[in-house]
Design a protein around this motif. Structure first.
Motif, PDB file in Angstrom:
ATOM      1  N   ALA A  32       0.828  -1.208   0.000  1.00  0.00           N
ATOM      2  CA  ALA A  32       0.000   0.000   0.000  1.00  0.00           C
ATOM      3  C   ALA A  32       0.863   1.260   0.000  1.00  0.00           C
ATOM      4  O   ALA A  32       0.445   2.304  -0.503  1.00  0.00           O
ATOM      5  CB  ALA A  32      -0.928  -0.002   1.204  1.00  0.00           C
ATOM      6  N   ASP A  33       2.098   1.176   0.533  1.00  0.00           N
ATOM      7  CA  ASP A  33       2.988   2.327   0.524  1.00  0.00           C
ATOM      8  C   ASP A  33       3.445   2.671  -0.891  1.00  0.00           C
ATOM      9  O   ASP A  33       3.903   3.783  -1.155  1.00  0.00           O
ATOM     10  CB  ASP A  33       4.225   2.055   1.383  1.00  0.00           C
ATOM     11  N   LEU A  34       3.353   1.707  -1.809  1.00  0.00           N
ATOM     12  CA  LEU A  34       3.791   1.930  -3.186  1.00  0.00           C
ATOM     13  C   LEU A  34       2.647   2.402  -4.084  1.00  0.00           C
ATOM     14  O   LEU A  34       2.887   2.783  -5.226  1.00  0.00           O
ATOM     15  CB  LEU A  34       4.395   0.637  -3.752  1.00  0.00           C
ATOM     16  N   TRP A  35       1.435   2.350  -3.605  1.00  0.00           N
ATOM     17  CA  TRP A  35       0.279   2.743  -4.414  1.00  0.00           C
ATOM     18  C   TRP A  35       0.121   4.252  -4.359  1.00  0.00           C
ATOM     19  O   TRP A  35      -0.257   4.816  -3.346  1.00  0.00           O
ATOM     20  CB  TRP A  35      -0.974   2.047  -3.895  1.00  0.00           C
TER      21      TRP A  35
ATOM     22  N   GLY B 180       5.235   7.434 -15.565  1.00  0.00           N
ATOM     23  CA  GLY B 180       5.034   6.938 -14.212  1.00  0.00           C
ATOM     24  C   GLY B 180       6.128   5.945 -13.879  1.00  0.00           C
ATOM     25  O   GLY B 180       7.161   5.883 -14.547  1.00  0.00           O
ATOM     26  N   GLN B 181       5.890   5.161 -12.827  1.00  0.00           N
ATOM     27  CA  GLN B 181       6.873   4.159 -12.436  1.00  0.00           C
ATOM     28  C   GLN B 181       6.190   3.031 -11.681  1.00  0.00           C
ATOM     29  O   GLN B 181       5.099   3.202 -11.150  1.00  0.00           O
ATOM     30  CB  GLN B 181       7.963   4.776 -11.563  1.00  0.00           C
ATOM     31  N   VAL B 182       6.844   1.882 -11.677  1.00  0.00           N
ATOM     32  CA  VAL B 182       6.435   0.778 -10.818  1.00  0.00           C
ATOM     33  C   VAL B 182       7.503   0.638  -9.745  1.00  0.00           C
ATOM     34  O   VAL B 182       8.677   0.931  -9.983  1.00  0.00           O
ATOM     35  CB  VAL B 182       6.258  -0.546 -11.589  1.00  0.00           C
ATOM     36  N   MET B 183       7.084   0.228  -8.566  1.00  0.00           N
ATOM     37  CA  MET B 183       8.025   0.044  -7.464  1.00  0.00           C
ATOM     38  C   MET B 183       7.793  -1.326  -6.835  1.00  0.00           C
ATOM     39  O   MET B 183       6.691  -1.868  -6.876  1.00  0.00           O
ATOM     40  CB  MET B 183       7.851   1.141  -6.409  1.00  0.00           C
TER      41      MET B 183
END
Length: 125
Positions: free
Chosen positions: A5-8, A48-51
């Motif tokens: 959830a911290d990455l959303w 954007g980015q994915v983490m």
């Protein structure tokens, strides 16, 4: 504590760019490696980015930029000068500075010479 959830962050409020957890990015976006696999190159800024959290470094998440697939284009063809320059560079990487012979492999940087010269072996006939 690590949480997905911290990455959303699809609005980009916490990470300055829209961010999604790995595998949850919207359709139409791809990483640079994914575009290369499709025979394309990114054009323009990242959208954007994915983490994700790495198993090796648990302190900070890793990331990959995302580019719009519809703006990606095929790579530009290389010019004759670029191809000649690349061929000359590869030949220089295969040429032994001691014996001057062009090998079929790139010389190991740890040795600085071909394996024949480095280990004092007789040259193959």
């Amino acid at each position: 504590m690590r949480r997905i959830a911290d990455l959303w962050d699809p609005q980009g409020e916490r990470h300055d760019v829209p961010t999604w957890p790995w595998g949850l990015a919207p359709e139409g976006l791809a990483t640079r490696d994914q575009l290369v696999a499709m025979g394309l190159r990114p054009r323009g800024p990242a959208a954007g980015q994915v983490m994700w959290f790495s198993r090796k470094d648990r302190t900070a998440p890793r990331f990959a930029r995302l580019y719009p697939i519809d703006r990606a284009t095929p790579p530009r063809p290389r010019t004759a000068g670029q191809l000649a320059s690349l061929a000359a560079a590869m030949k220089a990487r295969r040429t032994c500075p001691d014996c001057g012979e062009v090998q079929t492999y790139c010389l190991p940087t740890s040795l600085g010479t071909c394996t024949t010269c480095a280990f004092g072996l007789p040259a193959a006939a």
